[in-house]
Scaffold this motif. Structure first.
Motif, PDB file in Angstrom:
ATOM      1  N   MET A  91       0.814  -1.215   0.000  1.00  0.00           N
ATOM      2  CA  MET A  91       0.000   0.000   0.000  1.00  0.00           C
ATOM      3  C   MET A  91       0.853   1.272   0.000  1.00  0.00           C
ATOM      4  N   ARG A  92       2.119   1.129  -0.360  1.00  0.00           N
ATOM      5  CA  ARG A  92       3.043   2.265  -0.292  1.00  0.00           C
ATOM      6  C   ARG A  92       2.590   3.445  -1.156  1.00  0.00           C
ATOM      7  N   ASP A  93       2.063   3.180  -2.333  1.00  0.00           N
ATOM      8  CA  ASP A  93       1.704   4.280  -3.227  1.00  0.00           C
ATOM      9  C   ASP A  93       0.457   5.024  -2.754  1.00  0.00           C
ATOM     10  N   ASN A  96       1.406   7.086   0.226  1.00  0.00           N
ATOM     11  CA  ASN A  96       2.125   8.278  -0.195  1.00  0.00           C
ATOM     12  C   ASN A  96       1.161   9.335  -0.743  1.00  0.00           C
ATOM     13  N   ALA A  97       0.127   8.888  -1.447  1.00  0.00           N
ATOM     14  CA  ALA A  97      -0.846   9.834  -2.002  1.00  0.00           C
ATOM     15  C   ALA A  97      -1.583  10.586  -0.892  1.00  0.00           C
ATOM     16  N   THR A  98      -1.754   9.951   0.260  1.00  0.00           N
ATOM     17  CA  THR A  98      -2.460  10.616   1.358  1.00  0.00           C
ATOM     18  C   THR A  98      -1.568  11.591   2.117  1.00  0.00           C
ATOM     19  N   PRO A 178       5.779  -4.957   6.589  1.00  0.00           N
ATOM     20  CA  PRO A 178       5.501  -3.584   7.026  1.00  0.00           C
ATOM     21  C   PRO A 178       6.441  -2.573   6.355  1.00  0.00           C
ATOM     22  N   LEU A 179       5.897  -1.412   6.053  1.00  0.00           N
ATOM     23  CA  LEU A 179       6.669  -0.323   5.469  1.00  0.00           C
ATOM     24  C   LEU A 179       7.186   0.578   6.579  1.00  0.00           C
ATOM     25  N   SER A 180       8.437   1.019   6.464  1.00  0.00           N
ATOM     26  CA  SER A 180       9.040   1.909   7.454  1.00  0.00           C
ATOM     27  C   SER A 180       9.721   3.073   6.754  1.00  0.00           C
ATOM     28  N   TYR A 187      12.570   4.754   2.091  1.00  0.00           N
ATOM     29  CA  TYR A 187      11.731   3.851   2.878  1.00  0.00           C
ATOM     30  C   TYR A 187      12.356   2.462   2.842  1.00  0.00           C
ATOM     31  N   THR A 188      11.892   1.588   3.709  1.00  0.00           N
ATOM     32  CA  THR A 188      12.326   0.201   3.694  1.00  0.00           C
ATOM     33  C   THR A 188      11.146  -0.668   4.086  1.00  0.00           C
ATOM     34  N   ARG A 189      11.307  -1.979   3.932  1.00  0.00           N
ATOM     35  CA  ARG A 189      10.255  -2.905   4.332  1.00  0.00           C
ATOM     36  C   ARG A 189      10.864  -4.085   5.067  1.00  0.00           C
TER      37      ARG A 189
END
Length: 201
Positions: A91-93, A96-98, A178-180, A187-189
């Motif tokens: 859900m990274r994109d 990011n849009a939010t 999880p995204l960090s 970013y990393t996961r």
């Protein structure tokens, strides 16, 4: 290298932003007193206590239409509740849009195409497809040094866990990665997990 933050660092980008990493991302959903939804990611976020379970996030900027803060904190001031949605790599994109600076009347769920679901214990929307969501009642908002720096603390009063994130009775982050947040725009996961036994185990 050594520098005093008050004197500046002399580098092209602020190294402090990248030193404390990785940072979990709290995807904070709120609803204002007028019923408008808001959804925004915060990387100054963490869990802070087990019993009762409590979390925090910090907002460090302001919008022209919100005086001294941003929509999330302004909404929590009005309603006293918020929801923390955990961000997965997939859900990274949309996350990011939010993060866009949008007028207060824009619903980020709709803007980014994020499916919402109702919370159970609070009057707030949550990210329907999040691996986990934490429904929170605000316990305090603390203004710290700096004009727009606010730390929001909340007690977790409801927990949603996506079924596929539960494996053998454990919340398993390897099922969704999880995204960090790192620093700058990095970013990393989480893709590797290992266990360490404590000396007192």
């Amino acid at each position: 290298m050594f520098y005093r933050p008050a004197d500046g660092h002399g580098l092209p980008h602020n190294p402090f932003n990248a030193i404390v990493t990785p940072r979990p991302i709290g995807w904070i959903s709120t609803r204002g007193s007028t019923g408008l939804n808001n959804l925004a990611p915060y990387s100054f976020f963490n869990a802070v206590a087990y019993v009762p379970p409590q979390v925090m996030f910090a907002s460090t900027a302001a919008k022209e239409d919100r005086d001294d803060t941003k929509d999330s904190v302004a909404n929590i001031r009005e309603t006293g509740v918020f929801c923390v949605n955990i961000v997965e790599y997939a859900m990274r994109d949309v996350m990011n849009a939010t993060s866009a600076s949008l007028p207060r009347e824009i619903d980020e769920f709709e803007h980014a195409g994020v499916l919402q679901a109702p919370c159970s214990q609070i009057d707030c929307a949550r990210v329907a497809q999040a691996p986990a969501s934490l429904e929170c009642r605000m316990t305090q908002i603390v203004q710290i040094e700096g004009a727009h720096n606010f730390v929001v603390f909340g007690e977790v009063v409801g927990v949603h866990i996506r079924n596929d994130a539960l494996v053998d009775g454990r919340f398993d982050v390897t099922t969704f990665s999880p995204l960090s947040r790192m620093g700058y725009r990095d970013y990393t996961r989480v893709r590797e997990v290992f266990e360490l036994a404590r000396p007192d185990d």
